[in-house]
Design a protein around this motif. Structure first.
Motif, PDB file in Angstrom:
ATOM      1  N   ALA A 114      -7.255  32.571   3.337  1.00 40.46           N
ATOM      2  CA  ALA A 114      -7.218  33.342   2.089  1.00 40.46           C
ATOM      3  C   ALA A 114      -5.841  33.228   1.436  1.00 40.46           C
ATOM      4  N   ALA A 115      -4.781  33.358   2.220  1.00 41.38           N
ATOM      5  CA  ALA A 115      -3.427  33.245   1.674  1.00 41.38           C
ATOM      6  C   ALA A 115      -3.178  31.827   1.166  1.00 41.38           C
ATOM      7  N   LEU A 116      -3.602  30.826   1.929  1.00 37.71           N
ATOM      8  CA  LEU A 116      -3.438  29.441   1.496  1.00 37.71           C
ATOM      9  C   LEU A 116      -4.120  29.199   0.156  1.00 37.71           C
ATOM     10  N   ALA A 117      -5.329  29.713   0.009  1.00 34.96           N
ATOM     11  CA  ALA A 117      -6.064  29.538  -1.248  1.00 34.96           C
ATOM     12  C   ALA A 117      -5.325  30.207  -2.399  1.00 34.96           C
ATOM     13  N   LEU A 118      -4.808  31.408  -2.182  1.00 33.70           N
ATOM     14  CA  LEU A 118      -4.059  32.109  -3.221  1.00 33.70           C
ATOM     15  C   LEU A 118      -2.819  31.313  -3.608  1.00 33.70           C
ATOM     16  N   TYR A 119      -2.054  30.874  -2.632  1.00 31.78           N
ATOM     17  CA  TYR A 119      -0.827  30.133  -2.916  1.00 31.78           C
ATOM     18  C   TYR A 119      -1.138  28.855  -3.691  1.00 31.78           C
ATOM     19  N   ARG A 120      -2.188  28.172  -3.314  1.00 34.74           N
ATOM     20  CA  ARG A 120      -2.581  26.951  -4.042  1.00 34.74           C
ATOM     21  C   ARG A 120      -2.978  27.281  -5.483  1.00 34.74           C
ATOM     22  N   ARG A 121      -3.691  28.396  -5.677  1.00 32.97           N
ATOM     23  CA  ARG A 121      -4.123  28.775  -7.034  1.00 32.97           C
ATOM     24  C   ARG A 121      -2.953  29.018  -7.972  1.00 32.97           C
ATOM     25  N   VAL A 122      -1.833  29.522  -7.446  1.00 34.78           N
ATOM     26  CA  VAL A 122      -0.684  29.763  -8.317  1.00 34.78           C
ATOM     27  C   VAL A 122       0.253  28.561  -8.385  1.00 34.78           C
ATOM     28  N   GLY A 123      -0.097  27.471  -7.712  1.00 36.34           N
ATOM     29  CA  GLY A 123       0.651  26.234  -7.859  1.00 36.34           C
ATOM     30  C   GLY A 123       1.496  25.778  -6.693  1.00 36.34           C
ATOM     31  N   PHE A 124       1.432  26.449  -5.549  1.00 39.54           N
ATOM     32  CA  PHE A 124       2.163  25.986  -4.374  1.00 39.54           C
ATOM     33  C   PHE A 124       1.453  24.780  -3.760  1.00 39.54           C
ATOM     34  N   GLU A 125       2.240  23.863  -3.210  1.00 38.44           N
ATOM     35  CA  GLU A 125       1.704  22.692  -2.524  1.00 38.44           C
ATOM     36  C   GLU A 125       2.319  22.590  -1.139  1.00 38.44           C
ATOM     37  N   VAL A 126       1.508  22.181  -0.165  1.00 37.52           N
ATOM     38  CA  VAL A 126       1.997  21.975   1.204  1.00 37.52           C
ATOM     39  C   VAL A 126       2.887  20.729   1.219  1.00 37.52           C
ATOM     40  N   TYR A 127       4.066  20.848   1.811  1.00 36.79           N
ATOM     41  CA  TYR A 127       4.940  19.679   1.963  1.00 36.79           C
ATOM     42  C   TYR A 127       5.244  19.373   3.423  1.00 36.79           C
ATOM     43  N   GLY A 128       4.729  20.181   4.327  1.00 31.26           N
ATOM     44  CA  GLY A 128       4.935  19.920   5.742  1.00 31.26           C
ATOM     45  C   GLY A 128       4.286  20.994   6.591  1.00 31.26           C
ATOM     46  N   THR A 129       4.116  20.679   7.859  1.00 27.23           N
ATOM     47  CA  THR A 129       3.514  21.624   8.795  1.00 27.23           C
ATOM     48  C   THR A 129       4.350  21.647  10.059  1.00 27.23           C
ATOM     49  N   GLU A 130       4.717  22.829  10.484  1.00 27.83           N
ATOM     50  CA  GLU A 130       5.454  23.001  11.729  1.00 27.83           C
ATOM     51  C   GLU A 130       4.492  23.455  12.806  1.00 27.83           C
ATOM     52  N   ARG A 131       4.352  22.647  13.828  1.00 24.17           N
ATOM     53  CA  ARG A 131       3.482  22.973  14.955  1.00 24.17           C
ATOM     54  C   ARG A 131       4.176  24.007  15.841  1.00 24.17           C
ATOM     55  N   GLY A 132       3.416  24.963  16.310  1.00 27.15           N
ATOM     56  CA  GLY A 132       3.955  25.971  17.221  1.00 27.15           C
ATOM     57  C   GLY A 132       5.062  26.805  16.610  1.00 27.15           C
ATOM     58  N   PHE A 133       4.964  27.106  15.331  1.00 25.47           N
ATOM     59  CA  PHE A 133       5.996  27.878  14.635  1.00 25.47           C
ATOM     60  C   PHE A 133       6.172  29.270  15.232  1.00 25.47           C
ATOM     61  N   LEU A 134       5.062  29.913  15.565  1.00 18.23           N
ATOM     62  CA  LEU A 134       5.084  31.311  15.983  1.00 18.23           C
ATOM     63  C   LEU A 134       4.352  31.451  17.313  1.00 18.23           C
ATOM     64  N   LEU A 135       4.876  32.272  18.193  1.00 17.48           N
ATOM     65  CA  LEU A 135       4.229  32.573  19.466  1.00 17.48           C
ATOM     66  C   LEU A 135       3.913  34.061  19.483  1.00 17.48           C
TER      67      LEU A 135
END
Length: 170
Positions: free
Chosen positions: A130-151
């Motif tokens: 849901a957050a990803l969809a919202l961010y994309r709707r306002v114009g954000f684009e993914v530029y990278g992915t960090e694996r295991g960011f949070l534990l």
């Protein structure tokens, strides 16, 4: 939609919303409920004091604070053309009603007009569709992915890094 900058007198409502978010969505925030619950209200109020390089915004209705978002310009001179979104949370009972979008649009306008930045970054759990969809709707684009960011409770979560660029900037 009533979005405004939060100030020290909003500390109790802000802290209640923040703690609720940390309990309900522990994999959405780097802070934990245990860490934040012990924070004195005076310190929370101090965090909401006016700062020229960032702000926390809240969405209000007749029932009080419904959502929050923070934005902060990068501190180093060579990075000061950028800001980052942090602490975005909307109460579940008002999700899908435009509160999140209103908060983000307000923060992005502030970033562009008041902070004078060219880019705004954020991080979001890859499973938070849901957050990803919202961010994309306002114009954000993914530029990278960090694996295991949070534990969280022994489970690793990945995070997408997203950017929004001011339209007039190259």
């Amino acid at each position: 939609m009533n979005v405004r900058r939060l100030l020290p007198h909003d500390a109790e409502q802000y802290q209640a919303a923040r703690l609720r978010g940390l309990l309900e969505c522990p994999s959405a925030f780097a802070s934990s409920h245990a860490e934040e619950a012990a924070t004195p209200i005076e310190e929370v109020a101090s965090r909401l004091a006016y700062k020229p390089d960032g702000a926390v915004f809240g969405h209000f209705s007749g029932s009080g604070l419904q959502g929050v978002v923070g934005i902060q310009r990068e501190g180093m001179l060579k990075l000061a053309h950028k800001a980052f979104i942090w602490g975005m949370y909307v109460l579940p009972e008002v999700r899908m009603a435009g509160v999140g979008r209103a908060l983000l649009e307000h923060a992005l306008e502030f970033a562009q007009k008041e902070l004078g930045v060219r880019q705004v970054n954020l991080g979001v759990n890859t499973e938070n569709t849901a957050a990803l969809a919202l961010y994309r709707r306002v114009g954000f684009e993914v530029y990278g992915t960090e694996r295991g960011f949070l534990l969280v409770d022994g489970v690793l979560y990945d995070e997408h890094h997203m950017a929004w660029r001011v339209r007039s900037a190259a």
